[in-house]
Design a protein around this motif. Structure first.
Motif, short mmCIF file in Angstrom:
data_model
loop_
_atom_site.label_atom_id
_atom_site.label_comp_id
_atom_site.label_asym_id
_atom_site.label_seq_id
_atom_site.Cartn_x
_atom_site.Cartn_y
_atom_site.Cartn_z
N SER A 1 -25.49 -18.33 -55.22
CA SER A 1 -26.10 -17.46 -56.24
C SER A 1 -25.59 -16.02 -56.09
N PRO B 1 -28.53 -20.65 -52.50
CA PRO B 1 -28.87 -19.23 -52.47
C PRO B 1 -27.65 -18.34 -52.21
N PHE C 1 -38.10 -6.98 -49.84
CA PHE C 1 -37.31 -8.00 -50.51
C PHE C 1 -37.37 -9.26 -49.65
N TYR C 2 -37.71 -10.36 -50.26
CA TYR C 2 -37.95 -11.60 -49.53
C TYR C 2 -37.24 -12.75 -50.21
N GLY C 3 -36.62 -13.63 -49.45
CA GLY C 3 -36.00 -14.81 -50.05
C GLY C 3 -35.20 -15.60 -49.04
N ALA C 4 -34.42 -16.55 -49.56
CA ALA C 4 -33.62 -17.40 -48.69
C ALA C 4 -32.41 -16.61 -48.19
N GLY D 1 -29.32 -15.13 -50.44
CA GLY D 1 -29.70 -15.01 -51.84
C GLY D 1 -30.43 -13.74 -52.20
N ILE D 2 -30.86 -12.96 -51.22
CA ILE D 2 -31.57 -11.70 -51.52
C ILE D 2 -30.53 -10.64 -51.90
N PRO D 3 -30.66 -10.06 -53.08
CA PRO D 3 -29.63 -9.11 -53.52
C PRO D 3 -29.75 -7.74 -52.84
#
Lengths: 431, 431
Positions: free
Chosen positions: B308, B305, B296-299, B135-137
């Motif tokens: 997404s 995710p 950048f941080y995320g699933a 999910g991190i772009p």
């Protein structure tokens, strides 16, 4: 290789950085845009002023008409701050057929609807990545990368000056005024830091993000805000004692059908990513319903980070991506706002309260009763002994969840007690 | 409102998530793309299989020709994993005039050049945001948002399974095998976790990022890598004692004219943002020469995710942004690689070494001498007493900066000593 001719209005700190990137690193734009971004004209007020970039004499001018009337300049980075003449220049640029890139958050927060409508009428575009959070590409991430999501909340550390000051107060235990003076010496705070430390700058950025993420149309001046300019280092100490760090948070989150929207010094649980953002950095935590939580961290200001965002916009505009995004997002259009701000008094959360009370029996009971009358219940109390020779001691209370309105009302009532000296300190608590 | 007809190949976890976003939240794509993304066909192997999304009967098919020959399907999310038939299907889709969106990192890491060349020949595009970090772009951020920068370094936690296991080993002090079993129970690790825990998955993602950020063309199998599957919880404990956390880091950084490139368990200073990325999350720290450090941080995985990211790509492709980006970036083209990988043995850094030594006088001197022969100097030593009844004790050494090759050679030599039992443990140290 194809060439896109570019103009710059304003060669201040950011403008000089943009000029440097375009002049010194043309190979990059070639590589990333498939074309050269050619700096054709840079407009300044005073030709004689010394600058930190070397420009060919033919590029520099003090006559804006040289950009407006230049048939080959397609994109212009408008890098003048403030509202006027920035607004008028922006309109003139659009009317001359130029696509515009800007870093001016105040201008967008104030005149976004007028400028975007005009651009649409004229078939032009406005790109504004640099207007919020400097080098962090938050505009592109929310406007494009998270398109599959309903954004649920957005918590931002959007003012680097405030964050620098808060970090220093935590690290050194120094008073606000001393740290501000240090920040000014180091260049992290302006000579007049008002807009940074009173939350206005963060509120302007929040207004832009709230529009982009939620379709809200809010006047930034209507966003409830508290700055850090009245912050007592004693509260920094108490927050730390309880395992929190104080951050100036810009909050936009969906609650029911509306948007909770405010800028407030907030106790954030130590060890969580936002709490640990130190120095002049910015960070934005965004939660999307599909992607979950994301965190974006980086430099929120400064010459080259901001120039990085401006040049990315210039490239996007030159290759045609901005035109598409500008059209599909319909920002600040006449469409009805998708969401409106909730009544701030109804916003729910926990609060940190601190009263200076005269040390005699019954005070805590009196205060607890006043809180109870507003249905504010107490989660914990921190009370140190009075300092040697003082009759006044700080009483720190952490509440359970309540509403902003109830907490405010209780504080007002408590502040009127004879045994309480001065106003109460009240801050949000998160995490 | 305009409509773009979309196909999906493969309704596994991610495919079902994509279908759900398209079917249940059409208003979003309307709002963010200015058009409806209409799910026309979804191709599955087994029509009878139960799925976690409700599809109209007319959409579901087991015949890929229904997508290939559908004249109105413009964009296809190709969500089959593995190399074949994924590669063949991808080529067929391109040849049928479809733009393709994929989440298949293995396919790109292996067949990127062939697929991208073919897409270019055919005037089609491939979007692959979901292939790295879920999910991190990160693809859009590096490929577009940071275009004004020369990326200097990229440190990524790119495998959520490994990060979950490492975090748990730190928190609970539990052994690798026990935590792996727990991760499998919780769905954070596959039944066969090999590719995740041996660093292969991270190396594939790193190959893609290294190409995007630096123009490097590397076979992912040539990237030096060590996984976490041999990690002893004792080393987790020692790392913690010295103020570090062990993370599986994917590293790509410019050093001189070349690229340092590897995937390695690494001691990262506790309290720094990468060290504090816990659970199954991913994070990427990117340093650009203009923007400075960004995080950048995320699933990095999971159904929604990843969906997404896929749907963001579908929108970008439908509105025309992908076409532009695909053309300007010229990924995996026949252009010469801008940078090549440095000799890993020359990579510089500090190292954590642990030897199990027989407890008798002179061992430390012998080991120190062996290190000295390779010009490896010692920064600190940690030596606990041997456990009750044991003659063997762990000797932990932190080196000053040296090269990977020198550290490896010294370790080899030391491992051959009679007083040393088993192999030496050797890990990078950062921050």
């Amino acid at each position: 290789m194809d060439k896109t001719k570019v103009g710059i209005i304003g060669l201040g700190t950011v403008g000089s950085g943009v000029a440097r990137l375009l002049l010194d690193f043309g190979d990059r734009t070639g590589r990333h845009a498939g074309r050269t971004l050619w700096l054709e004209k840079a407009v300044v007020r005073d030709l004689a002023k010394a600058r930190d970039c070397d420009l060919p004499a033919s590029v520099l001018t003090d006559d804006i008409e040289e950009v407006l009337n230049h048939p080959e300049i397609e994109v212009v980075a408008q890098l003048i701050g403030g509202l006027e003449p920035a607004r008028t220049i922006m309109l003139k640029l659009l009317e001359s057929g130029k696509d515009v890139v800007t870093a001016n958050k105040a201008l967008l927060a104030q005149h976004g609807p007028e400028l975007f409508d005009r651009a649409r009428e004229l078939g032009r575009s406005i790109a504004f990545e640099a207007s919020v959070a400097g080098g962090i590409p938050i505009i592109a991430n929310i406007g494009q990368c998270l398109s599959a999501n309903q954004i649920e909340s957005l918590f931002g550390i959007l003012n680097g000056t405030s964050n620098f000051i808060l970090s220093k107060m935590h690290e050194d235990g120094a008073a606000y005024a001393d740290v501000l003076a240090e920040a000014q010496r180091l260049g992290y705070a302006e000579a007049d830091p008002t807009m940074d430390v009173d939350g206005a700058d963060a509120a302007q950025k929040l207004a832009i993000l709230a529009h982009l993420a939620f379709g809200a149309r809010v006047d930034w001046q209507d966003i409830p805000r508290t700055g850090i300019d009245k912050l007592d280092v004693a509260d920094v100490r108490y927050a730390q004692e309880m395992g929190y760090k104080i951050k100036l948070l810009a909050v936009a989150q969906l609650v029911g059908d509306g948007l909770e929207l405010h800028v407030s010094p907030t106790l954030v649980k130590a060890g969580t990513p936002l709490a640990e953002v130190g120095g002049p950095f910015n960070a934005i935590r965004v939660v999307g319903d599909a992607v979950g939580p994301l965190l974006f961290y980086g430099a929120g200001a400064g010459q080259m980070p901001t120039a990085s965002a401006v040049v990315a916009d210039l490239i996007d505009t030159a290759v045609g991506r901005t035109k598409i995004t500008f059209k599909t997002l319909e920002l600040w259009s006449n469409r009805q706002a998708r969401v409106t701000a909730n009544d701030y008094a109804q916003a729910k959360g926990r609060f940190y309260l601190r009263a200076n009370v005269v040390d005699h029996p019954g005070v805590l009971a009196q205060i607890a009763t006043a809180l109870g009358r507003q249905q504010v219940s107490i989660a914990s109390v921190l009370q140190h002994e009075a300092e040697e020779g003082s009759q006044v001691l700080p009483l720190v209370i952490m509440t359970h969840e309540t509403t902003e309105g109830a907490a405010a009302k209780a504080c007002e009532e408590i502040a009127a007690f004879k045994s309480v000296q001065g106003d109460l300190v009240r801050m949000w608590v998160r995490g």
